[in-house]
Scaffold this active site. Sequence first.
Site, PDB file in Angstrom:
ATOM      1  CB  SER A 118      15.214  -0.807   0.455  1.00  0.00           C
ATOM      2  OG  SER A 118      14.619  -1.124   1.673  1.00  0.00           O
TER       3      SER A 118
ATOM      4  CG  HIS B 141      13.147   1.777   5.727  1.00  0.00           C
ATOM      5  ND1 HIS B 141      12.332   1.745   4.625  1.00  0.00           N
ATOM      6  CD2 HIS B 141      13.875   0.654   5.685  1.00  0.00           C
ATOM      7  CE1 HIS B 141      12.564   0.646   3.945  1.00  0.00           C
ATOM      8  NE2 HIS B 141      13.495  -0.045   4.564  1.00  0.00           N
TER       9      HIS B 141
ATOM     10  CG  HIS C  84       8.346  -2.907   5.740  1.00  0.00           C
ATOM     11  ND1 HIS C  84       9.189  -1.911   6.179  1.00  0.00           N
ATOM     12  CD2 HIS C  84       8.569  -3.037   4.406  1.00  0.00           C
ATOM     13  CE1 HIS C  84       9.891  -1.453   5.150  1.00  0.00           C
ATOM     14  NE2 HIS C  84       9.538  -2.115   4.066  1.00  0.00           N
TER      15      HIS C  84
ATOM     16  CE1 TYR D 208      10.386  -5.585   7.973  1.00  0.00           C
ATOM     17  CE2 TYR D 208       9.683  -6.134   5.746  1.00  0.00           C
ATOM     18  CZ  TYR D 208      10.467  -5.387   6.602  1.00  0.00           C
ATOM     19  OH  TYR D 208      11.321  -4.448   6.107  1.00  0.00           O
ATOM     20  CD  GLU D 209       8.723  -1.863  10.371  1.00  0.00           C
ATOM     21  OE1 GLU D 209       9.098  -1.144  11.301  1.00  0.00           O
ATOM     22  OE2 GLU D 209       8.417  -1.415   9.247  1.00  0.00           O
TER      23      GLU D 209
ATOM     24  CB  ALA E  59      14.776  -3.089  -2.269  1.00  0.00           C
TER      25      ALA E  59
ATOM     26  CG  MET F 106       9.447  -8.955   2.299  1.00  0.00           C
ATOM     27  SD  MET F 106      10.568  -9.124   3.701  1.00  0.00           S
ATOM     28  CE  MET F 106      11.620 -10.473   3.130  1.00  0.00           C
ATOM     29  CB  SER F 107       7.105  -2.973   0.797  1.00  0.00           C
ATOM     30  OG  SER F 107       7.755  -2.753  -0.431  1.00  0.00           O
TER      31      SER F 107
ATOM     32  CG  ASN G   8      18.057  -9.853  -3.438  1.00  0.00           C
ATOM     33  OD1 ASN G   8      17.491  -8.796  -3.146  1.00  0.00           O
ATOM     34  ND2 ASN G   8      17.462 -11.029  -3.371  1.00  0.00           N
TER      35      ASN G   8
ATOM     36  CG  HIS H 113      18.276  -5.507   5.617  1.00  0.00           C
ATOM     37  ND1 HIS H 113      17.278  -5.154   4.716  1.00  0.00           N
ATOM     38  CD2 HIS H 113      18.487  -4.395   6.378  1.00  0.00           C
ATOM     39  CE1 HIS H 113      16.913  -3.894   4.933  1.00  0.00           C
ATOM     40  NE2 HIS H 113      17.630  -3.419   5.935  1.00  0.00           N
TER      41      HIS H 113
HETATM   42  N1  HPA Z   1      12.800 -11.218  -1.219  1.00  0.00           N
HETATM   43  C1  HPA Z   1      11.900 -10.456  -0.568  1.00  0.00           C
HETATM   44  N2  HPA Z   1      12.050  -9.154  -0.411  1.00  0.00           N
HETATM   45  C2  HPA Z   1      13.147  -8.577  -0.922  1.00  0.00           C
HETATM   46  C3  HPA Z   1      14.128  -9.317  -1.599  1.00  0.00           C
HETATM   47  C4  HPA Z   1      13.942 -10.709  -1.756  1.00  0.00           C
HETATM   48  O1  HPA Z   1      14.761 -11.435  -2.351  1.00  0.00           O
HETATM   49  N3  HPA Z   1      15.098  -8.432  -1.991  1.00  0.00           N
HETATM   50  C5  HPA Z   1      14.698  -7.206  -1.543  1.00  0.00           C
HETATM   51  N4  HPA Z   1      13.529  -7.291  -0.902  1.00  0.00           N
END
Ligand code: HPA
Length: 285
Positions: free
Chosen positions: A40, A71, A93, A95-96, A123, A221-222, A245, A257
């Site tokens: 991302s 993606h 990912h 989480y998928e 990201a 998360m990656s 963020n 997201h």
């Molecule tokens: N937490 C987890 N994964 C992320 C975040 C976050 O704040 N921002 C972008 N990916």
Amino acid sequence: MAAKNRKPKLQPGADLDAAVELVRSRLGRSRPALAIILGSGFHGVSALVRAKASFDYGDVPSFPRTGVKGHSGRLVVGTIGDLPVLLLSGRAHYYEGYSMREIGFPVRVLAELGIRDLLVTNAAGGINRRFKVGDFMTLTDHINLMGANPLRPDRAGEWDGRFQDLSAVYDAELGALVKRAARAARVRLRSGVYLAVSGPSYETPAEIAAFGRLGADAVGMSTVPEVVTARHCGLRVAGLSLITNPAAGIGGGEITHTEVMETGQLAESAAQTLVAEFCRLYLTR
Ligand code: HPA
């Protein structure tokens, strides 16, 4: 010793061979040494590539497809500037629902194709209070709190018996190139420790406070599945995060997201310039 040179048995050989053969058949005379995984915030980098061949992940045997918005899931062979590169645009990912091992599969394909160096992008939420949204961070190390490891096979009896060393995961020479690229691109680059969680929920403020005390500067998360697999294959690795963020409880409000994607879009041209400079410096290193 013969055992040392044996190919890791972690992936079913036939699947790996089929994927490698397909991509190799379209490489032509191009022999990229560098591969880049676009997470991302980095998808704009695809636009820099003069593509010679490209594949939908769904067309490459055993490649995990990705279903996350933003993606695309394409493997692209081409050049950035004068540098031959192989791009993985989009990633699967944990989480998928994929296993860590499945997420590592494309990296094993890269290694078989002769890739030596891997730039992994993502990201991330900023934990370090000095970090600002839109900053980039070069990874100095990571903390794996995903609760799983890509080198653990999904079935008993398939482990290759190696306890992979991770004492220097992120390569110093490639990290220095990222720093030089950031200076040339005039983007603000931090450096720090990336902490990986499984997701898909974002974190609680208490978790983020704890992660900060553990030494983490950013959370995502990656990345860890691909990076650990890459080290297992002997690739050198550089990691690059875009801080999209403030992490939970660090100043910002609710995390969405959409916010992550919007920061990615705002930073698109900075990410493009940074990666283009990295490729230019990589070529002349
Ligand atoms: N937490 C987890 N994964 C992320 C975040 C976050 O704040 N921002 C972008 N990916």
